[in-house]
Design a protein around this motif. Structure first.
Motif, mmCIF file in Angstrom:
data_model
loop_
_atom_site.group_PDB
_atom_site.id
_atom_site.type_symbol
_atom_site.label_atom_id
_atom_site.label_comp_id
_atom_site.label_asym_id
_atom_site.label_seq_id
_atom_site.Cartn_x
_atom_site.Cartn_y
_atom_site.Cartn_z
ATOM 1 N N TRP A 127 25.596 21.887 33.883
ATOM 2 C CA TRP A 127 25.464 20.699 34.737
ATOM 3 C C TRP A 127 26.778 19.953 34.800
ATOM 4 C CZ3 TRP A 127 21.343 22.035 31.501
ATOM 5 C CH2 TRP A 127 21.608 21.906 30.142
ATOM 6 N N ASP A 128 26.867 19.006 35.711
ATOM 7 C CA ASP A 128 28.049 18.160 35.856
ATOM 8 C C ASP A 128 27.775 16.839 35.149
ATOM 9 O OD1 ASP A 128 29.266 20.092 37.503
ATOM 10 O OD2 ASP A 128 28.242 19.279 39.266
ATOM 11 N N CYS A 129 28.687 16.466 34.268
ATOM 12 C CA CYS A 129 28.537 15.249 33.470
ATOM 13 C C CYS A 129 29.571 14.226 33.927
ATOM 14 C CB CYS A 129 28.725 15.570 31.993
ATOM 15 S SG CYS A 129 27.501 16.750 31.361
ATOM 16 N N TYR A 130 29.131 12.983 34.089
ATOM 17 C CA TYR A 130 29.991 11.924 34.614
ATOM 18 C C TYR A 130 30.007 10.723 33.674
ATOM 19 C CZ TYR A 130 29.743 14.547 38.958
ATOM 20 O OH TYR A 130 29.824 15.542 39.901
ATOM 21 N N VAL A 131 31.195 10.168 33.514
ATOM 22 C CA VAL A 131 31.393 8.935 32.762
ATOM 23 C C VAL A 131 32.009 7.936 33.735
ATOM 24 C CG1 VAL A 131 32.548 7.844 30.807
ATOM 25 C CG2 VAL A 131 31.772 10.227 30.620
ATOM 26 N N ASP A 132 31.296 6.867 34.026
ATOM 27 C CA ASP A 132 31.760 5.869 34.995
ATOM 28 C C ASP A 132 32.199 6.515 36.311
ATOM 29 O OD1 ASP A 132 31.245 3.742 33.282
ATOM 30 O OD2 ASP A 132 33.270 3.739 32.452
ATOM 31 N N GLY A 133 31.462 7.534 36.756
ATOM 32 C CA GLY A 133 31.743 8.195 38.023
ATOM 33 C C GLY A 133 32.780 9.294 37.955
ATOM 34 N N GLU A 134 33.448 9.457 36.823
ATOM 35 C CA GLU A 134 34.458 10.512 36.664
ATOM 36 C C GLU A 134 33.814 11.744 36.046
ATOM 37 O OE1 GLU A 134 38.489 11.620 34.151
ATOM 38 O OE2 GLU A 134 37.821 9.537 34.161
ATOM 39 N N ARG A 135 34.019 12.887 36.675
ATOM 40 C CA ARG A 135 33.461 14.136 36.150
ATOM 41 C C ARG A 135 34.202 14.536 34.877
ATOM 42 N NH1 ARG A 135 32.631 19.799 39.398
ATOM 43 N NH2 ARG A 135 31.650 20.912 37.677
ATOM 44 N N ALA A 136 33.442 14.767 33.819
ATOM 45 C CA ALA A 136 34.007 15.156 32.527
ATOM 46 C C ALA A 136 34.210 16.667 32.476
ATOM 47 C CB ALA A 136 33.079 14.718 31.398
ATOM 48 N N THR A 137 35.125 17.090 31.621
ATOM 49 C CA THR A 137 35.300 18.508 31.321
ATOM 50 C C THR A 137 34.901 18.716 29.863
ATOM 51 O OG1 THR A 137 37.634 18.216 30.740
ATOM 52 C CG2 THR A 137 37.139 18.827 33.023
ATOM 53 N N PRO A 138 34.516 19.942 29.508
ATOM 54 C CA PRO A 138 34.034 20.171 28.148
ATOM 55 C C PRO A 138 35.161 20.219 27.117
ATOM 56 C CG PRO A 138 33.964 22.210 29.398
ATOM 57 C CD PRO A 138 34.378 21.125 30.360
ATOM 58 N N GLN A 139 34.821 19.817 25.911
ATOM 59 C CA GLN A 139 35.715 20.040 24.778
ATOM 60 C C GLN A 139 35.894 21.552 24.649
ATOM 61 O OE1 GLN A 139 34.568 17.769 21.381
ATOM 62 N NE2 GLN A 139 35.914 18.875 19.981
ATOM 63 N N PRO A 140 37.098 22.031 24.304
ATOM 64 C CA PRO A 140 37.325 23.481 24.231
ATOM 65 C C PRO A 140 36.349 24.189 23.290
ATOM 66 C CG PRO A 140 39.396 22.297 24.015
ATOM 67 C CD PRO A 140 38.303 21.276 23.965
ATOM 68 N N GLY A 141 36.116 25.457 23.581
ATOM 69 C CA GLY A 141 35.228 26.275 22.765
ATOM 70 C C GLY A 141 33.778 26.005 23.104
ATOM 71 N N GLU A 142 32.889 26.639 22.402
ATOM 72 C CA GLU A 142 31.457 26.490 22.648
ATOM 73 C C GLU A 142 30.751 25.749 21.515
ATOM 74 O OE1 GLU A 142 29.450 27.347 25.299
ATOM 75 O OE2 GLU A 142 31.364 27.630 26.298
ATOM 76 N N TYR A 143 31.479 25.321 20.500
ATOM 77 C CA TYR A 143 30.840 24.740 19.325
ATOM 78 C C TYR A 143 30.600 23.238 19.454
ATOM 79 C CZ TYR A 143 29.767 23.983 14.414
ATOM 80 O OH TYR A 143 29.145 23.646 13.243
#
Length: 167
Positions: A127-143
């Motif tokens: 899914w797409d995650c947003y903080v104050d309208g800004e799309r977040a990117t994931p922390q590296p890795g899968e952990y």
């Protein structure tokens, strides 16, 4: 997704504490999947956890998740927060698409994290995650489940598994 307000501060992950800090955050958290709003948490209702070399992890009240989630058999243990329970979520457009173990909570958190009892955290993606309208990117890795936004600076843990970055 409309642009949100500008970040009020720079978040340098090297300055985050260990053990981690948990506090209410003044951020609007939203999660979209296949065009459907699956979670919407107004400013001041979420918590974030800030830990050295980690992007912020956001925990939202369960009543802000707009779709049913179901527990899975997976559990993990955090030395600071306790045992995590994981969930599955069925796609809003197809019952054939279910995502497992990308959502978690602490149903019996350790004492210092009691405030997030039952609060729900999402990995970034699918899914797409947003903080104050800004799309977040994931922390590296899968952990790890941190959310990286433009105000997060420094070397974020995860690219080399669970090892802390070496400077």
């Amino acid at each position: 997704m409309a642009a949100g307000s500008a970040p009020t501060r720079t978040l340098n992950v090297q300055s985050f504490p260990r053990p981690p800090l948990m506090e209410r955050c003044n951020r609007h958290i939203q999660i979209m999947w296949h065009g459907a709003l699956i979670a919407d948490c107004p400013v001041g209702e979420a918590y974030w956890v800030l830990e050295t070399h980690h992007a912020p992890t956001y925990y939202i009240p369960p009543n802000r998740v707009r779709m049913p989630i179901c527990t899975t058999p997976r559990t993990t243990f955090c030395e600071y927060k306790g045992q995590a329970t994981y969930y599955s979520l069925m796609s809003p457009i197809s019952a054939a698409e279910t995502v497992n173990n990308r959502i978690w909570s602490y149903t019996e958190p350790l004492k210092d994290f009691e405030a997030i009892r039952g609060y729900i955290a999402f990995y970034v993606g699918p899914w797409d995650c947003y903080v104050d309208g800004e799309r977040a990117t994931p922390q590296p890795g899968e952990y790890y489940g941190g959310w990286i936004t433009s105000d997060v600076q420094g070397v974020v843990k995860g690219q080399w598994g669970t090892w802390d970055p070496v400077f």
